[in-house]
Design an enzyme around this catalytic site. Structure first.
Site, short mmCIF file in Angstrom:
data_model
loop_
_atom_site.label_atom_id
_atom_site.label_comp_id
_atom_site.label_asym_id
_atom_site.label_seq_id
_atom_site.Cartn_x
_atom_site.Cartn_y
_atom_site.Cartn_z
N ARG A 168 0.67 15.39 -4.53
CA ARG A 168 1.01 14.15 -5.25
C ARG A 168 2.51 14.09 -5.52
O ARG A 168 3.14 13.04 -5.43
CB ARG A 168 0.22 14.02 -6.56
CG ARG A 168 0.70 12.85 -7.42
CD ARG A 168 -0.21 12.38 -8.54
NE ARG A 168 -1.02 13.40 -9.14
CZ ARG A 168 -0.58 14.34 -10.00
NH1 ARG A 168 0.71 14.38 -10.35
NH2 ARG A 168 -1.39 15.24 -10.47
N TYR B 265 4.76 -13.41 -3.52
CA TYR B 265 3.46 -13.02 -2.99
C TYR B 265 2.42 -13.14 -4.11
O TYR B 265 2.70 -12.81 -5.26
CB TYR B 265 3.57 -11.57 -2.49
CG TYR B 265 2.27 -10.98 -2.04
CD1 TYR B 265 1.67 -11.40 -0.86
CD2 TYR B 265 1.63 -10.01 -2.80
CE1 TYR B 265 0.46 -10.86 -0.45
CE2 TYR B 265 0.43 -9.46 -2.39
CZ TYR B 265 -0.16 -9.90 -1.21
OH TYR B 265 -1.35 -9.37 -0.81
N ASP C 100 11.97 -8.28 -2.19
CA ASP C 100 10.79 -7.99 -1.38
C ASP C 100 11.12 -8.43 0.05
O ASP C 100 11.24 -9.62 0.33
CB ASP C 100 9.57 -8.73 -1.94
CG ASP C 100 8.29 -8.40 -1.17
OD1 ASP C 100 8.37 -7.98 0.01
OD2 ASP C 100 7.21 -8.57 -1.75
N LYS D 151 2.44 -4.39 6.45
CA LYS D 151 2.79 -5.48 7.35
C LYS D 151 3.67 -4.95 8.50
O LYS D 151 3.19 -4.14 9.28
CB LYS D 151 3.47 -6.60 6.55
CG LYS D 151 2.77 -6.91 5.21
CD LYS D 151 1.38 -7.47 5.34
CE LYS D 151 0.57 -7.50 4.04
NZ LYS D 151 1.21 -8.08 2.87
#
Ligand SMILES: *Cc1c(COP(=O)(O)O)cnc(C)c1O
Length: 401
Positions: free
Chosen positions: A58, A110, A182, A207
């Site tokens: 992690r 978004y 973004d 994406k």
């Protein structure tokens, strides 16, 4: 940390960095491609002395480090941090703000970002003000001492409006406020927001960066030591980290980003021009062509004035025609998401943006007849033929209805 090891080399060009940054040969076996490090824990020789750089996955993992190094190089950043999704990236950045902080954001963000800003941020005492005209109004929306972040998405989704990053960053920086961009829709190949004054660039890796519609992941890249401290602490504390396998896949995808982004952009330009010339189309939103109202910003901010792979258009015949168009395409698949090698289309008012009230939607240009397209890397001739036949069929179906 491994994410800094190779650093970022300004001498190398994009394609070379995409292939080689964060991709060292394995020093033991000579393997050209890194193995997937699935081990969650790493041996120590004595207490506090791990064998290598790693202790627990992690906190850091070789595949995540390699991917982060590659993204940092492509976004001209010192550091990058990867997350389990684009949404987790946004959440981590917002959670780095103290209670009582204020954020100014572009309106057209978004949907998931809008949901976090309006329904989650509040719970930890962070408020967000939206502006449809941020370049003109950011200064008057700033609350002295409270505003900590300006959030930009350019191009906007699904109408492809552009924001001049430098114009907004200049104002924000005068007030000591950080700017986040973004950059999901453009990918680091077409636009590098840090070069235009942004402090943090974020991506839904899901994406373009991964590019093959088979990984959900996010990433943030930046230059400041202070951000590195704060955000990597939260990356570990919150634990919304990607798996080694996803990091490996996304890194493989990233190595061809330049090839895919060029093809997608070329295809979208061809499709946009064909749509503009069609009698079945009301208007086209694509920043790569001269009819776009913010074309000047595209020329200034995008590599070679490229428009990217995304476009949207209003079809004649209302919502029925929009739905039919997406039903009749054969190469374009009717589906949400974007940025993959395969072309997709969707109707935002009924799908990705259905949650926004109609009046607000239409004020932002998202009419019921708007179709959004993500152009993939198929052959342009086939995409054009597909679009033209679907336009004809949708028109005929409307006429006979
Ligand atoms: C998809 C997307 C996100 C969210 O990313 P996920 O990986 O789906 O969580 C954020 N911003 C933009 C512009 C997106 O397209």
């Amino acid at each position: 940390m491994g994410s800094m090891e190779n650093g970022h080399s300004t001498e190398r060009r994009f394609g070379t960095l995409a292939v080689h940054a964060g991709a060292p040969h394995d020093p033991v076996t000579g393997a050209v491609i890194a193995p997937i490090s699935l081990s969650t824990t790493f041996a120590q020789t004595s207490v506090g002395s791990p064998v290598g750089l790693y202790e627990y996955t992690r906190s850091s993992n070789p595949n995540r480090d390699n991917f982060e190094t590659a993204v940092a190089a492509l976004e001209h950043a010192k550091y990058a941090l990867a997350y389990s999704s684009g949404s987790a990236t946004t959440a981590n950045i917002l959670q780095s703000l103290a209670r009582g902080s204020h954020v100014v954001s572009v309106s057209d963000v978004y949907g998931g970002t809008h949901r976090y800003f309006t329904k989650v941020a509040d719970a930890h005492g962070v408020t967000v003000t939206f502006s449809p005209t941020i370049e003109l109004h950011v200064e008057e929306l700033i609350r002295p001492g409270e505003t900590k972040l300006v959030w930009i998405e350019t191009p906007s989704n699904p109408t492809l409006g552009l924001v001049d990053i430098k114009a907004v960053a200049d104002i924000a920086h005068r007030h000591g406020i950080l700017v986040v961009v973004d950059n999901t829709f453009m990918s680091p190949y077409v636009q590098n927001p840090l070069d235009h004054g942004a402090d943090i660039v974020v991506h839904s890796v899901t994406k373009y960066i991964n590019g093959h519609s088979d990984v959900l992941m996010g990433v943030a890249a930046f230059n400041s030591e202070d951000l590195k401290e704060r955000l990597s602490f939260l990356q570990n504390a919150i634990g919304a980290v990607p798996s080694p396998f996803d990091c490996w896949l996304a890194h493989r995808g990233l190595k061809t980003l330049h090839l895919r982004a060029r093809e997608a952009s070329k295809n979208a330009t061809a499709v946009a021009k064909a749509l503009e010339a069609s009698q079945h189309v009301i208007s086209v939103n694509y920043p790569g062509i001269d009819s776009h109202p913010h074309r000047k910003i595209a020329i200034k901010q995008h590599r070679d004035g490229m428009g990217g792979g995304m476009l949207s258009f209003r079809i004649k015949g209302g919502q029925t025609a929009a739905h039919n168009f997406c039903k009749y395409t054969k190469v374009f698949t009717l589906a949400e998401s974007l940025g993959g090698v395969e072309s997709l289309c969707e109707v935002p008012s009924s799908m990705t943006h259905a949650g926004i009230p109609k009046d607000q939607r239409e004020a932002a240009g998202v009419f019921d007849d708007l179709v959004r397209m993500s152009c993939g890397v198929e052959d342009a001739e086939d995409l054009l033929a597909d679009v033209l036949q679907a336009l004809e069929k949708a028109d005929k179906a409307n006429g006979s209805a």
